[in-house]
Write a protein that holds these residues in place. Sequence first.
Motif, PDB file in Angstrom:
ATOM      1  N   GLY A  71      27.595  27.893  37.361  1.00  0.00           N
ATOM      2  CA  GLY A  71      27.916  29.326  37.410  1.00  0.00           C
ATOM      3  C   GLY A  71      27.579  30.042  36.115  1.00  0.00           C
ATOM      4  N   GLY A  72      28.111  31.238  35.991  1.00  0.00           N
ATOM      5  CA  GLY A  72      27.776  32.106  34.863  1.00  0.00           C
ATOM      6  C   GLY A  72      28.184  31.531  33.518  1.00  0.00           C
ATOM      7  N   ASP A  76      25.534  30.689  30.533  1.00  0.00           N
ATOM      8  CA  ASP A  76      25.581  31.355  29.222  1.00  0.00           C
ATOM      9  C   ASP A  76      25.689  30.328  28.099  1.00  0.00           C
ATOM     10  OD1 ASP A  76      25.390  33.918  30.236  1.00  0.00           O
ATOM     11  OD2 ASP A  76      27.556  34.252  30.311  1.00  0.00           O
ATOM     12  N   HIS A  99      30.730  39.515  28.016  1.00  0.00           N
ATOM     13  CA  HIS A  99      31.743  38.658  28.655  1.00  0.00           C
ATOM     14  C   HIS A  99      32.139  37.547  27.679  1.00  0.00           C
ATOM     15  CE1 HIS A  99      33.372  35.689  31.518  1.00  0.00           C
ATOM     16  NE2 HIS A  99      33.604  36.724  32.298  1.00  0.00           N
ATOM     17  N   MET A 149      24.148  41.723  27.919  1.00  0.00           N
ATOM     18  CA  MET A 149      24.360  41.624  29.359  1.00  0.00           C
ATOM     19  C   MET A 149      23.664  42.744  30.132  1.00  0.00           C
ATOM     20  SD  MET A 149      28.370  42.619  29.165  1.00  0.00           S
ATOM     21  CE  MET A 149      28.845  41.673  30.573  1.00  0.00           C
ATOM     22  N   VAL A 180      24.933  38.199  35.373  1.00  0.00           N
ATOM     23  CA  VAL A 180      25.877  37.766  36.410  1.00  0.00           C
ATOM     24  C   VAL A 180      26.301  38.924  37.332  1.00  0.00           C
ATOM     25  CG1 VAL A 180      28.261  36.926  36.717  1.00  0.00           C
ATOM     26  CG2 VAL A 180      26.703  35.724  35.182  1.00  0.00           C
ATOM     27  N   GLN A 181      26.452  40.124  36.758  1.00  0.00           N
ATOM     28  CA  GLN A 181      26.886  41.250  37.603  1.00  0.00           C
ATOM     29  C   GLN A 181      25.703  42.010  38.216  1.00  0.00           C
ATOM     30  OE1 GLN A 181      30.003  42.070  38.505  1.00  0.00           O
ATOM     31  NE2 GLN A 181      31.097  40.630  37.184  1.00  0.00           N
TER      32      GLN A 181
END
Length: 383
Positions: A71-72, A76, A99, A149, A180-181
């Motif tokens: 996942g994110g 990262d 984030h 981001m 991610v967003q």
Amino acid sequence: MDRKVYFDNAATTPIRKEVIDSMHKILLKTYGNPSSTHSFGRSAKTQIEISRKSIAKHFNADPQEIIFTSGGTESDNMLLRCAVQDLNVLTIITSKIEHHAVLHAVEFLDENQLAKVSYVKTDAEGLIDFEDLEQLLKADKAKKLVSLMHINNEIGSILDLDRVSKLCQENDALFHTDAVQGVGHYAIDLEKVKIDFLSAAAHKFHGPKGVGFSYVRKNSELNPFILGGSQERGLRAGTESVHNIVGMANALEIAYDRIEEEQKYLKELKVYAIKQFSTSLPGVHFNGCCSDLERSTCTLINVALPVPEDKATLLNFHLDLKGIACSKGSACQSGSAKGSHVLEEVVPLSHRNKPSIRFSFSIFNTKDEIDYLIETLNSFIKK
Ligand SMILES: Cc1ncc(COP(=O)(O)O)c(C=O)c1O
């Protein structure tokens, strides 16, 4: 029956039914270990490679540039730490409104003297100061990585990826974006925009939790992040989560197939929400630039609400009691209690004593749900 309204899609989204069906099939039939050489293993491996190809296509990337992760957060961490360890990056340029998956990873690198970290200035709208970025890039000759981001998860501001990418190229710096967003909601063409590394997570675009991917530009020469077997070209060892990977590819396929109609729907929903908030809740403040559809994502708004101070602590409890899911975030004035590090940077002093809440939308939300939210907020404020 008690009403339930889910306005926390930036935290995670519900999985689409078609995605669950695709995963169910894999769980039932394709249970071989993708590293096994027998037919069961080969079938699982085939599904992974079909998924990789399908995901790469949406970004104009090469399948070998897609590395599956959990996942994110993992993406990262992997990309930032590997860039420092393997590519001689000495300085990371990031912002204070990233984030925590990025912020805590760069703080670790800084504290352990593995890389120096500089923070680019951001304005009250949550947008970065490009002049400052250029100055930081030109500050010295050290090898640099910019990590910014794509879409801010709290206030929704959109980064101009192309502009950052060009600045990075001009200054011979690497560029990582935590997308991610953004992935699944906005198109990103990696052939047009040179990004070296990108992080994504399936659960933000109606896919399963616990799976994501790192985009690693060809010839980046990263060394293994997780040691063990030779999965993911040796970069990320561990038996692949086949059903999750297939689900992610399926979710992304649907998201990009329907992107125009779904963006249109979400934009209309957001415009409606802004109008209802503005007319029904005088004194509401839209944090960052979230009321501007050009510069912020269609998937969320973040508002400082005109709630009297004595009632503010009860607001989240009240919304939860009424079945409304959302995310609270406050910019603490005193600094004694820990508030949102993003709101600290963007909320004006005049609104700091008001509760800030993020309402984040998906195509499963309706205008009727927004009406219910406004009614609930109004009756709480007036009570
Ligand atoms: C911008 C951003 N980056 C990273 C993450 C972490 O992703 P994950 O939950 O998949 O680890 C999130 C999750 O909220 C996020 O919004």
